[in-house]
Design a protein around this motif. Sequence first.
Motif, short mmCIF file in Angstrom:
data_model
loop_
_atom_site.label_atom_id
_atom_site.label_comp_id
_atom_site.label_asym_id
_atom_site.label_seq_id
_atom_site.Cartn_x
_atom_site.Cartn_y
_atom_site.Cartn_z
N ASP A 73 -5.31 4.52 3.65
CA ASP A 73 -5.40 3.12 3.25
C ASP A 73 -5.82 2.21 4.40
O ASP A 73 -5.64 1.00 4.32
CB ASP A 73 -4.05 2.66 2.70
N SER A 75 0.31 5.11 0.40
CA SER A 75 -0.69 6.12 0.75
C SER A 75 -0.18 6.95 1.90
O SER A 75 0.64 6.48 2.70
CB SER A 75 -2.02 5.46 1.12
N SER A 83 0.84 -1.19 0.00
CA SER A 83 0.00 0.00 0.00
C SER A 83 0.88 1.24 0.00
O SER A 83 1.77 1.38 0.83
CB SER A 83 -0.92 0.02 1.22
N TYR A 102 -2.38 -1.15 -3.42
CA TYR A 102 -3.18 0.07 -3.26
C TYR A 102 -2.26 1.26 -3.47
O TYR A 102 -1.16 1.32 -2.93
CB TYR A 102 -3.78 0.10 -1.85
#
Length: 345
Positions: A160, A155, A153, A249
């Motif tokens: 997230d 972010s 991820s 992500y």
Amino acid sequence: MRACALRWGRGGLSLRSGLLLLLIPPFLLALQLLVVGPRLPRVARAGVEEQEIAFSVISIEPERNSRQQESPSRRPGLKEEEEEVEVEDGEKREGARAYEDENEMHSRQLNCSRVLSPGQAQASQPPADSPHWLLCAEDWLLPAADRLCVAYSFSMDGGDAHFLKTVSGLGCEVHSFDPSNSNASGGHLGNSLASNHGDGGVVSQHKMWLEWRAPRKRKQKTRGNLGSVSQTLADIMAALGHHTVHFLYADLLSAEWRVFQNLIESGTLQSVHHLVATVHLQWAGFEVGGTNEEVLRYWFSVLLGLQASGLKLVHSSAGEGHSVLKQTVANGHSSYTLSWANTGR
């Protein structure tokens, strides 16, 4: 002849504006159409046709010759009247092609009978409302129970959290990258990617960010410096010993366009099974430049490149605001969060 030249001089800007108006609606409509449609009871695994990726060439120089931007190239012997007609016909053909591409994009949507919703690790039927993102939970798209599951991820500011909860609940080895996180490990790549390797459900936090340029030597920066370390996705995967990222992500704050291009051109995207990413449309993005028309063509070529790499859209969610390339567009949004599944692996 002089009258025609004057007419062309006065109409040059309006023609450019007309072309932009032709291009913006199909691009925004394509994104608007990227919404989960009618769900099918079952999903058959689809192959992906091989397609050569050609990104629109645009200038990223800080200064450009405005006369070259506003005036099309002249061919020897072409009269101004004929040139004006040809430009108008070209605009119509460009607009028609954009609508064809938009319909092609919509036809490549993947309908899933079972999905993973934000914060939920148990698959269920698609929810009635429209969540921020969705992961397709068809059996052939999820990692096998006896195999390592890997999730990344990228972010900032905890955006997230629901994604991390979902992939942690799946028992994945989770790595969260946030250059603004003071609790994350710092230092160079080898040190910052060493913690919690192989611990399913445990989130390893790294003070790092995603790079799209080729690796280069960088001076060592202080721990508190924002974005002290950045590497390409391929370099990060190699350092962690991962050949596959099952769930990725990314909210890259307008750097996503160049990152996507890097993933497509390097082939790294073939190793990503699920991608949830936010695309920002307020401005062209980092290291992206050119006229508005060129930027729209570039964005669209990147989206088509993602699809040609095997990704099929699962879900789309519109963000706040209605600014597109610094212009207010009532029926468009400043950002969209798009969820893809890789059917070409």
